[in-house]
Design a protein around this motif. Structure first.
Motif, PDB file in Angstrom:
ATOM      1  N   ARG A 128       0.413  -1.214   0.419  1.00  0.00           N
ATOM      2  CA  ARG A 128       0.153   0.241   0.187  1.00  0.00           C
ATOM      3  C   ARG A 128       0.550   1.360  -0.297  1.00  0.00           C
ATOM      4  N   SER A 129       0.136   2.346  -0.429  1.00  0.00           N
ATOM      5  CA  SER A 129       1.097   3.625  -0.172  1.00  0.00           C
ATOM      6  C   SER A 129       1.968   3.838   0.819  1.00  0.00           C
ATOM      7  N   ARG A 130       1.241   3.646   1.543  1.00  0.00           N
ATOM      8  CA  ARG A 130       1.611   3.972   3.364  1.00  0.00           C
ATOM      9  C   ARG A 130       3.309   3.190   3.307  1.00  0.00           C
ATOM     10  N   ASP A 131       3.261   1.735   2.796  1.00  0.00           N
ATOM     11  CA  ASP A 131       4.893   0.990   2.305  1.00  0.00           C
ATOM     12  C   ASP A 131       5.401   1.884   2.109  1.00  0.00           C
ATOM     13  N   ALA A 132       5.272   2.529   0.668  1.00  0.00           N
ATOM     14  CA  ALA A 132       6.521   2.854  -0.252  1.00  0.00           C
ATOM     15  C   ALA A 132       6.622   4.194   0.291  1.00  0.00           C
ATOM     16  N   MET A 133       5.917   5.259   1.424  1.00  0.00           N
ATOM     17  CA  MET A 133       5.957   5.832   1.864  1.00  0.00           C
ATOM     18  C   MET A 133       6.895   5.991   3.201  1.00  0.00           C
ATOM     19  N   LEU A 138      10.330  -4.853  -3.446  1.00  0.00           N
ATOM     20  CA  LEU A 138      11.129  -3.775  -3.804  1.00  0.00           C
ATOM     21  C   LEU A 138      12.651  -3.638  -4.273  1.00  0.00           C
ATOM     22  N   LEU A 139      12.658  -3.121  -5.369  1.00  0.00           N
ATOM     23  CA  LEU A 139      13.636  -3.782  -6.013  1.00  0.00           C
ATOM     24  C   LEU A 139      14.924  -2.078  -5.318  1.00  0.00           C
ATOM     25  N   HIS A 167       1.717   7.854  -7.936  1.00  0.00           N
ATOM     26  CA  HIS A 167       2.305   8.693  -7.607  1.00  0.00           C
ATOM     27  C   HIS A 167       1.978   9.318  -5.997  1.00  0.00           C
ATOM     28  N   LEU A 168       3.250   9.147  -5.359  1.00  0.00           N
ATOM     29  CA  LEU A 168       2.991  10.068  -4.145  1.00  0.00           C
ATOM     30  C   LEU A 168       3.319  11.130  -4.034  1.00  0.00           C
ATOM     31  N   VAL A 169       2.759  12.655  -4.029  1.00  0.00           N
ATOM     32  CA  VAL A 169       3.043  13.623  -3.353  1.00  0.00           C
ATOM     33  C   VAL A 169       3.288  13.836  -1.822  1.00  0.00           C
ATOM     34  N   PHE A 170       4.915  14.028  -1.102  1.00  0.00           N
ATOM     35  CA  PHE A 170       4.217  14.796   0.055  1.00  0.00           C
ATOM     36  C   PHE A 170       5.288  15.630   0.646  1.00  0.00           C
ATOM     37  N   THR A 171       5.274  16.040   1.671  1.00  0.00           N
ATOM     38  CA  THR A 171       5.619  17.472   2.641  1.00  0.00           C
ATOM     39  C   THR A 171       6.556  16.751   3.616  1.00  0.00           C
ATOM     40  N   SER A 172       6.861  17.707   4.242  1.00  0.00           N
ATOM     41  CA  SER A 172       7.483  16.949   5.790  1.00  0.00           C
ATOM     42  C   SER A 172       6.362  16.523   6.237  1.00  0.00           C
TER      43      SER A 172
END
Length: 155
Positions: A33-38, A67-68, A138-143
């Motif tokens: 899930r996205s949380r794992d990638a983040m 994850l490769l 596609h993840l968009v992230f901030t601090s």
């Protein structure tokens, strides 16, 4: 004066060898899930530069969503980053990825994807589809947090 044989010149090129050795399967992070990638990105990205300049990352995944690898593709300015589809395709093909996740930070602090973010995502998705590689997110992230295109139905 004797002319050189152009066919011979064209055919005599350098030898190209592609080499990639994936990590041991059991040691590879499983992204479900996205949380794992983040979580992977938070460990990889420099926390001191998240609020300074945009950085664009690619996470390459196996068919089993293992994850490769992670790669920082580009560093931009405070309001944008240039991303080359060719470099993303090279990494995905060399690592034998079947799916990728792209991500970038917004130094402004906003988690809302911009119009150019959406257009870039679509362009990358179309390019990857030509070689049977899926754009998974596609993840968009901030601090402070992140948003996921897949979780929000943008992808």
């Amino acid at each position: 004066m004797k002319l050189k044989n152009l066919t011979t010149q064209i055919l005599s090129s350098s030898v190209i060898k592609i080499h990639y050795k994936r990590p041991l399967f059991d040691s590879m992070t499983h992204i479900t899930r996205s949380r794992d990638a983040m979580a992977v990105l938070r460990n990889y990205a420099d926390p001191d530069s998240i609020d300074l300049k945009e950085h664009f990352y690619v996470l390459m995944l196996s068919n089993a969503n293992r994850l490769l690898g992670v790669s920082l593709i580009s560093i931009g300015a405070t309001a944008g980053v240039c991303v080359g589809l060719k470099e993303i395709l090279q990494l995905a093909l060399i690592t034998n990825s079947t799916g990728i996740i792209i991500a970038h930070n917004h130094p402004s602090g906003t988690l809302m994807p911009s119009q150019s973010d959406c257009e870039m995502t679509e362009r990358i998705k179309e390019g990857l589809s030509l070689v049977d590689i899926n754009l998974l997110d596609h993840l968009v992230f901030t601090s402070d947090g992140y948003t996921s295109f897949a979780d929000n139905g943008y992808l």
